[in-house]
Design a protein around this motif. Structure first.
Motif, mmCIF file in Angstrom:
data_model
loop_
_atom_site.group_PDB
_atom_site.id
_atom_site.type_symbol
_atom_site.label_atom_id
_atom_site.label_comp_id
_atom_site.label_asym_id
_atom_site.label_seq_id
_atom_site.Cartn_x
_atom_site.Cartn_y
_atom_site.Cartn_z
ATOM 1 N N ALA A 1 -10.672 10.093 3.249
ATOM 2 C CA ALA A 1 -12.015 9.520 3.128
ATOM 3 C C ALA A 1 -11.940 8.021 2.893
ATOM 4 O O ALA A 1 -12.722 7.245 3.455
ATOM 5 N N THR A 2 -10.988 7.607 2.076
ATOM 6 C CA THR A 2 -10.824 6.175 1.799
ATOM 7 C C THR A 2 -10.441 5.410 3.059
ATOM 8 O O THR A 2 -10.978 4.333 3.340
ATOM 9 N N SER B 1 0.826 -1.202 0.000
ATOM 10 C CA SER B 1 0.000 0.000 0.000
ATOM 11 C C SER B 1 0.859 1.250 0.000
ATOM 12 O O SER B 1 1.914 1.300 0.628
ATOM 13 N N THR C 1 -18.637 5.457 0.840
ATOM 14 C CA THR C 1 -18.737 6.608 1.723
ATOM 15 C C THR C 1 -20.118 7.235 1.655
ATOM 16 O O THR C 1 -20.693 7.392 0.596
ATOM 17 N N GLU D 1 -9.008 13.015 -0.338
ATOM 18 C CA GLU D 1 -9.803 11.832 -0.666
ATOM 19 C C GLU D 1 -9.175 10.575 -0.058
ATOM 20 O O GLU D 1 -9.869 9.596 0.213
ATOM 21 N N VAL D 2 -7.852 10.618 0.152
ATOM 22 C CA VAL D 2 -7.172 9.479 0.782
ATOM 23 C C VAL D 2 -7.691 9.297 2.204
ATOM 24 O O VAL D 2 -7.886 8.169 2.672
ATOM 25 N N THR E 1 -13.466 5.166 5.287
ATOM 26 C CA THR E 1 -14.455 4.257 4.717
ATOM 27 C C THR E 1 -14.038 2.809 4.879
ATOM 28 O O THR E 1 -14.872 1.940 5.136
ATOM 29 N N GLN E 2 -12.744 2.545 4.724
ATOM 30 C CA GLN E 2 -12.276 1.166 4.766
ATOM 31 C C GLN E 2 -11.954 0.688 6.183
ATOM 32 O O GLN E 2 -11.555 -0.461 6.366
ATOM 33 N N GLN F 1 -18.417 8.503 -7.893
ATOM 34 C CA GLN F 1 -17.075 7.954 -7.730
ATOM 35 C C GLN F 1 -16.747 7.733 -6.259
ATOM 36 O O GLN F 1 -16.188 6.704 -5.882
ATOM 37 N N ARG F 2 -17.117 8.701 -5.433
ATOM 38 C CA ARG F 2 -16.832 8.571 -4.004
ATOM 39 C C ARG F 2 -17.676 7.468 -3.377
ATOM 40 O O ARG F 2 -17.183 6.671 -2.572
ATOM 41 N N TYR G 1 -16.846 3.571 -3.228
ATOM 42 C CA TYR G 1 -16.116 2.873 -2.164
ATOM 43 C C TYR G 1 -16.819 3.023 -0.825
ATOM 44 O O TYR G 1 -16.225 2.915 0.234
#
Length: 202
Positions: A34-35, A4, A69, A31-32, A38-39, A63-64, A67
């Motif tokens: 947010a990822t 990663s 969110t 956005e990283v 979310t994960q 797009q968001r 994944y």
């Protein structure tokens, strides 16, 4: 993951304090963050400012949301605020970008100049008793480091307005510190300070 490009520091802080009111800014590639949220295994709702062009906004949302969110439109102040409050009471964390100009917010010093700043995150934390948790991201070439920090200690003096102001000032101090660490990685293209500061002086 072993390969990663994203390193997460302090995830245990988030896990210990969830549900929390997470505050951050437009650092590196936000956005990283947010990822990462979310994960994680913990539910999080993330607010965002609606893009003016409805076609672009729909594409960005799609797009968001691909994944997982959940987003709230920040401009819908009353409705959005109620949803955030309900989410916290239901055990979900909420995340807010707190470095935008907010005309109905509080004027606090930002790099020594008064700037209108949102107070919603502090009010949510005080109202629900949930921690106010700072978060940031920085970039080194194609690699990113996402970091959770210890909760901001909010005053509970009984003077709610004074306590909110102190909390907003603490968030702003956190934002300033992250910008000082990586000035080129703060990306906010709208006017942050009053218009007078942008007028060319003769």
């Amino acid at each position: 993951a072993k390969n990663s490009r994203v390193t997460v520091i302090g995830l245990d802080i988030f896990e210990r304090h969830a549900p929390a009111v997470i505050v951050t800014g437009h650092f590196a590639n936000w956005e990283v963050m947010a990822t990462v949220l979310t994960q994680s295994d913990l539910p999080v709702r993330i607010t965002y400012r609606k893009v003016n062009n409805p076609h672009i906004d729909a594409r960005v949302r799609k797009q968001r949301e691909a994944y997982g969110t959940k987003f709230l439109v920040q401009k819908s102040t009353h409705r959005g605020g109620r949803e955030l409050l309900e989410a916290l009471r239901n055990g979900e964390s909420v995340a807010l970008l707190n470095d935008q100009k907010f005309n109905t917010g509080l004027s606090v010093p930002f790099f020594g100049e008064p700037a209108m700043t949102a107070q919603g995150a502090v009010r949510l934390a005080l109202k629900t008793g949930r921690p106010l948790l700072p978060m940031s991201v920085s970039r080194d070439k194609s690699n990113f480091t996402v970091e959770f920090f210890d909760p901001i200690k909010l005053n509970k003096s009984g003077d709610r307005d004074a306590d909110v102001l102190a909390g907003v000032e603490q968030i702003t101090t956190f934002i300033e510190a992250r910008i000082r660490e990586n000035p080129a990685q703060w990306f906010w293209v709208h006017r942050r300070w009053p218009k007078a500061h942008y007028r060319q002086k003769t």
